[in-house]
Design a protein around this motif. Structure first.
Motif, PDB file in Angstrom:
ATOM      1  N   GLY A  32       0.820  -1.202   0.000  1.00  0.00           N
ATOM      2  CA  GLY A  32       0.000   0.000   0.000  1.00  0.00           C
ATOM      3  C   GLY A  32       0.851   1.248   0.000  1.00  0.00           C
ATOM      4  O   GLY A  32       2.039   1.215   0.337  1.00  0.00           O
ATOM      5  N   GLN A  33       0.238   2.347  -0.403  1.00  0.00           N
ATOM      6  CA  GLN A  33       0.929   3.619  -0.449  1.00  0.00           C
ATOM      7  C   GLN A  33      -0.096   4.743  -0.517  1.00  0.00           C
ATOM      8  O   GLN A  33      -1.290   4.490  -0.641  1.00  0.00           O
ATOM      9  CB  GLN A  33       1.860   3.709  -1.651  1.00  0.00           C
ATOM     10  CG  GLN A  33       1.182   3.434  -2.988  1.00  0.00           C
ATOM     11  CD  GLN A  33       1.161   1.987  -3.357  1.00  0.00           C
ATOM     12  OE1 GLN A  33       2.130   1.281  -3.175  1.00  0.00           O
ATOM     13  NE2 GLN A  33       0.033   1.520  -3.887  1.00  0.00           N
ATOM     14  N   PHE A  34       0.363   5.959  -0.474  1.00  0.00           N
ATOM     15  CA  PHE A  34      -0.504   7.121  -0.617  1.00  0.00           C
ATOM     16  C   PHE A  34       0.252   8.173  -1.423  1.00  0.00           C
ATOM     17  O   PHE A  34       1.483   8.251  -1.361  1.00  0.00           O
ATOM     18  CB  PHE A  34      -0.908   7.684   0.754  1.00  0.00           C
ATOM     19  CG  PHE A  34       0.261   8.061   1.627  1.00  0.00           C
ATOM     20  CD1 PHE A  34       0.816   9.334   1.577  1.00  0.00           C
ATOM     21  CD2 PHE A  34       0.816   7.132   2.503  1.00  0.00           C
ATOM     22  CE1 PHE A  34       1.897   9.681   2.381  1.00  0.00           C
ATOM     23  CE2 PHE A  34       1.899   7.466   3.315  1.00  0.00           C
ATOM     24  CZ  PHE A  34       2.440   8.747   3.246  1.00  0.00           C
ATOM     25  N   PRO A  35      -0.452   8.963  -2.221  1.00  0.00           N
ATOM     26  CA  PRO A  35       0.239   9.962  -3.038  1.00  0.00           C
ATOM     27  C   PRO A  35       0.705  11.153  -2.209  1.00  0.00           C
ATOM     28  O   PRO A  35      -0.042  11.688  -1.393  1.00  0.00           O
ATOM     29  CB  PRO A  35      -0.837  10.381  -4.049  1.00  0.00           C
ATOM     30  CG  PRO A  35      -2.128  10.108  -3.365  1.00  0.00           C
ATOM     31  CD  PRO A  35      -1.899   8.910  -2.502  1.00  0.00           C
ATOM     32  N   ALA A  36       1.950  11.537  -2.421  1.00  0.00           N
ATOM     33  CA  ALA A  36       2.517  12.714  -1.743  1.00  0.00           C
ATOM     34  C   ALA A  36       3.893  12.997  -2.324  1.00  0.00           C
ATOM     35  O   ALA A  36       4.644  12.063  -2.612  1.00  0.00           O
ATOM     36  CB  ALA A  36       2.630  12.485  -0.238  1.00  0.00           C
ATOM     37  N   PRO A  37       4.259  14.287  -2.491  1.00  0.00           N
ATOM     38  CA  PRO A  37       5.632  14.606  -2.895  1.00  0.00           C
ATOM     39  C   PRO A  37       6.575  14.328  -1.739  1.00  0.00           C
ATOM     40  O   PRO A  37       6.177  14.308  -0.567  1.00  0.00           O
ATOM     41  CB  PRO A  37       5.563  16.099  -3.220  1.00  0.00           C
ATOM     42  CG  PRO A  37       4.430  16.611  -2.407  1.00  0.00           C
ATOM     43  CD  PRO A  37       3.432  15.493  -2.332  1.00  0.00           C
ATOM     44  N   LEU A  38       7.825  14.104  -2.062  1.00  0.00           N
ATOM     45  CA  LEU A  38       8.805  13.711  -1.051  1.00  0.00           C
ATOM     46  C   LEU A  38       8.869  14.679   0.131  1.00  0.00           C
ATOM     47  O   LEU A  38       8.979  14.246   1.285  1.00  0.00           O
ATOM     48  CB  LEU A  38      10.195  13.601  -1.688  1.00  0.00           C
ATOM     49  CG  LEU A  38      10.435  12.403  -2.610  1.00  0.00           C
ATOM     50  CD1 LEU A  38      11.783  12.548  -3.295  1.00  0.00           C
ATOM     51  CD2 LEU A  38      10.365  11.091  -1.839  1.00  0.00           C
ATOM     52  N   ARG A  75       6.702  16.278   1.560  1.00  0.00           N
ATOM     53  CA  ARG A  75       5.534  16.260   2.429  1.00  0.00           C
ATOM     54  C   ARG A  75       5.299  14.894   3.065  1.00  0.00           C
ATOM     55  O   ARG A  75       4.262  14.662   3.673  1.00  0.00           O
ATOM     56  CB  ARG A  75       4.289  16.686   1.647  1.00  0.00           C
ATOM     57  CG  ARG A  75       4.361  18.119   1.133  1.00  0.00           C
ATOM     58  CD  ARG A  75       3.096  18.523   0.424  1.00  0.00           C
ATOM     59  NE  ARG A  75       3.227  19.837  -0.189  1.00  0.00           N
ATOM     60  CZ  ARG A  75       2.285  20.399  -0.962  1.00  0.00           C
ATOM     61  NH1 ARG A  75       1.163  19.752  -1.199  1.00  0.00           N
ATOM     62  NH2 ARG A  75       2.493  21.599  -1.491  1.00  0.00           N
ATOM     63  N   ILE A  76       6.255  14.000   2.902  1.00  0.00           N
ATOM     64  CA  ILE A  76       6.125  12.673   3.508  1.00  0.00           C
ATOM     65  C   ILE A  76       6.812  12.688   4.870  1.00  0.00           C
ATOM     66  O   ILE A  76       8.012  12.954   4.971  1.00  0.00           O
ATOM     67  CB  ILE A  76       6.759  11.583   2.618  1.00  0.00           C
ATOM     68  CG1 ILE A  76       6.063  11.524   1.262  1.00  0.00           C
ATOM     69  CG2 ILE A  76       6.669  10.215   3.300  1.00  0.00           C
ATOM     70  CD1 ILE A  76       6.706  10.554   0.284  1.00  0.00           C
ATOM     71  N   SER A  77       6.057  12.406   5.911  1.00  0.00           N
ATOM     72  CA  SER A  77       6.636  12.340   7.248  1.00  0.00           C
ATOM     73  C   SER A  77       7.440  11.051   7.394  1.00  0.00           C
ATOM     74  O   SER A  77       7.289  10.112   6.602  1.00  0.00           O
ATOM     75  CB  SER A  77       5.537  12.365   8.307  1.00  0.00           C
ATOM     76  OG  SER A  77       4.775  11.170   8.259  1.00  0.00           O
ATOM     77  N   MET A  90       9.586   7.391  -9.310  1.00  0.00           N
ATOM     78  CA  MET A  90       8.151   7.333  -9.069  1.00  0.00           C
ATOM     79  C   MET A  90       7.707   8.643  -8.420  1.00  0.00           C
ATOM     80  O   MET A  90       7.308   8.674  -7.248  1.00  0.00           O
ATOM     81  CB  MET A  90       7.818   6.133  -8.177  1.00  0.00           C
ATOM     82  CG  MET A  90       6.388   5.665  -8.281  1.00  0.00           C
ATOM     83  SD  MET A  90       6.175   4.060  -7.431  1.00  0.00           S
ATOM     84  CE  MET A  90       4.425   3.785  -7.726  1.00  0.00           C
ATOM     85  N   PRO A  91       7.783   9.744  -9.152  1.00  0.00           N
ATOM     86  CA  PRO A  91       7.403  11.039  -8.583  1.00  0.00           C
ATOM     87  C   PRO A  91       5.976  11.021  -8.054  1.00  0.00           C
ATOM     88  O   PRO A  91       5.065  10.501  -8.699  1.00  0.00           O
ATOM     89  CB  PRO A  91       7.538  11.995  -9.775  1.00  0.00           C
ATOM     90  CG  PRO A  91       8.520  11.341 -10.679  1.00  0.00           C
ATOM     91  CD  PRO A  91       8.255   9.870 -10.542  1.00  0.00           C
ATOM     92  N   GLY A  92       5.794  11.589  -6.878  1.00  0.00           N
ATOM     93  CA  GLY A  92       4.483  11.599  -6.246  1.00  0.00           C
ATOM     94  C   GLY A  92       4.250  10.439  -5.322  1.00  0.00           C
ATOM     95  O   GLY A  92       3.295  10.452  -4.537  1.00  0.00           O
ATOM     96  N   MET A  93       5.094   9.410  -5.411  1.00  0.00           N
ATOM     97  CA  MET A  93       5.008   8.259  -4.520  1.00  0.00           C
ATOM     98  C   MET A  93       6.412   7.725  -4.269  1.00  0.00           C
ATOM     99  O   MET A  93       6.696   6.537  -4.462  1.00  0.00           O
ATOM    100  CB  MET A  93       4.113   7.157  -5.096  1.00  0.00           C
ATOM    101  CG  MET A  93       2.635   7.456  -5.043  1.00  0.00           C
ATOM    102  SD  MET A  93       1.643   5.977  -5.329  1.00  0.00           S
ATOM    103  CE  MET A  93       0.000   6.664  -5.287  1.00  0.00           C
ATOM    104  N   GLY A  94       7.307   8.621  -3.849  1.00  0.00           N
ATOM    105  CA  GLY A  94       8.700   8.244  -3.677  1.00  0.00           C
ATOM    106  C   GLY A  94       8.931   7.174  -2.643  1.00  0.00           C
ATOM    107  O   GLY A  94       9.861   6.366  -2.764  1.00  0.00           O
TER     108      GLY A  94
END
Length: 303
Positions: free
Chosen positions: A116-122, A124-126, A171-175
């Motif tokens: 699983g994953q969620f969309p986010a730029p690098l 903004r990923i905690s 994988m931009p947006g899901m690094g």
């Protein structure tokens, strides 16, 4: 949107391209077997005679999938076991594999589908978000593979199929997911070498944009992004769950006996698209959907 829904009734059997009885007497563990790509692959394996050990975090989803498969294939009802487990938990994974061996006596194949994953730029990923995705997609794949190998396959051989993604070129947006899936690719190549002596083959599938139920988990902004992605695919469409499942079943089958340490892309040619070439609307083509219970993601009904 022209993704075909299942064409039959809820009780119609899978229209697999593989011969009946291909997995008679074999047991396959499917992680993430309660929904999406795992559920579809479990249906096809059951149709081909396999015993199933379904693994997933949600007991209700596992139960529903097992009951659905047993309804469609009554002869398989006593060949299905359920093992609720968080694949990020080492003790839980060890126990699930032990329980599956107790239930079936063997594990001949594994499809490491859970993730699983969620969309986010690098930026903004905690760290917590990063860890959750990497642990699920990479650590979980490692733990399940290692436990099946040490508890059974080292002594008996088998086949493992891991899940990648369209990670080629980043994988931009899901690094977080791209990094984890790239790790799974290297893990696949390493295990394919280290475990080959024991008769264990380790391969992977890399789906592109497959119209699976997981797409419905994204927020409305990303659902809008997904609706437009088929124009980026040389084949000008999304893939079906059955098209991914067919690649998994092939890699688990005896026909892939000399295939080890490789990946099958199931992506319609996305990595081959180039900015210097304008993709044309599709004039013809075929779509394979052998899964009568397939329902396209609801986001496409909003077109």
């Amino acid at each position: 949107m022209n993704q075909p829904a299942g064409s039959g009734t809820a009780d119609q059997r899978y229209a697999s391209v593989f011969r009946p009885g291909l997995f008679d007497g074999k047991t396959v563990m499917v992680t993430g077997g309660g929904s999406g790509l795992g559920r579809c692959t479990a249906h096809e394996l059951a149709a081909l005679g396999a015993h199933l050990a379904l693994v997933g975090r949600n007991p209700d989803k596992l139960r529903a999938a097992a009951e659905e498969i047993a309804r469609v294939y009554p002869e398989a009802a006593d060949r299905i076991s359920q093992h609720p487990c968080d694949i990020r938990d080492e003790a839980g994974v060890r126990g699930a594999v032990t329980d599956a061996l107790t239930a079936h006596g063997r594990i001949d194949g594994v499809f490491n589908c859970a993730g699983g994953q969620f969309p986010a730029p690098l930026d903004r990923i905690s760290l917590n978000g990063w860890n959750a995705v990497v642990q699920n997609n990479l650590h979980g794949t490692f733990l399940v593979s290692r436990e099946v190998y040490t508890q059974h396959m080292r002594q008996h051989g088998g086949a493992i199929v891991n899940m990648l993604a369209d990670i080629w070129g980043g994988m931009p947006g899901m690094g977080h997911s791209g990094a984890a899936r790239a790790g799974v690719w290297n893990l696949t190549e390493t295990a394919a070498c280290e475990w080959a002596y024991a008769g264990v083959r380790v391969n992977a599938v890399a789906p592109g944009w497959i119209a699976s139920s997981g797409m419905d988990s994204y927020d409305e902004h990303y659902r809008g992004v997904l609706r437009e992605l088929k124009t980026k695919v040389p084949l000008q469409r999304f893939g079906t769950e059955a098209e991914l499942a067919a690649a998994v079943v092939f890699l688990l089958s005896p026909a892939a006996a000399f295939i080890n340490g490789t990946v099958i892309r199931v992506d319609g040619g996305v990595p081959n698209a180039r900015h210097s070439w304008n993709l044309q609307p599709a004039e013809r083509g075929e779509t394979y959907n052998g899964f009568p219970q397939y329902v396209p993601p609801s986001l496409f009904s909003e077109d």
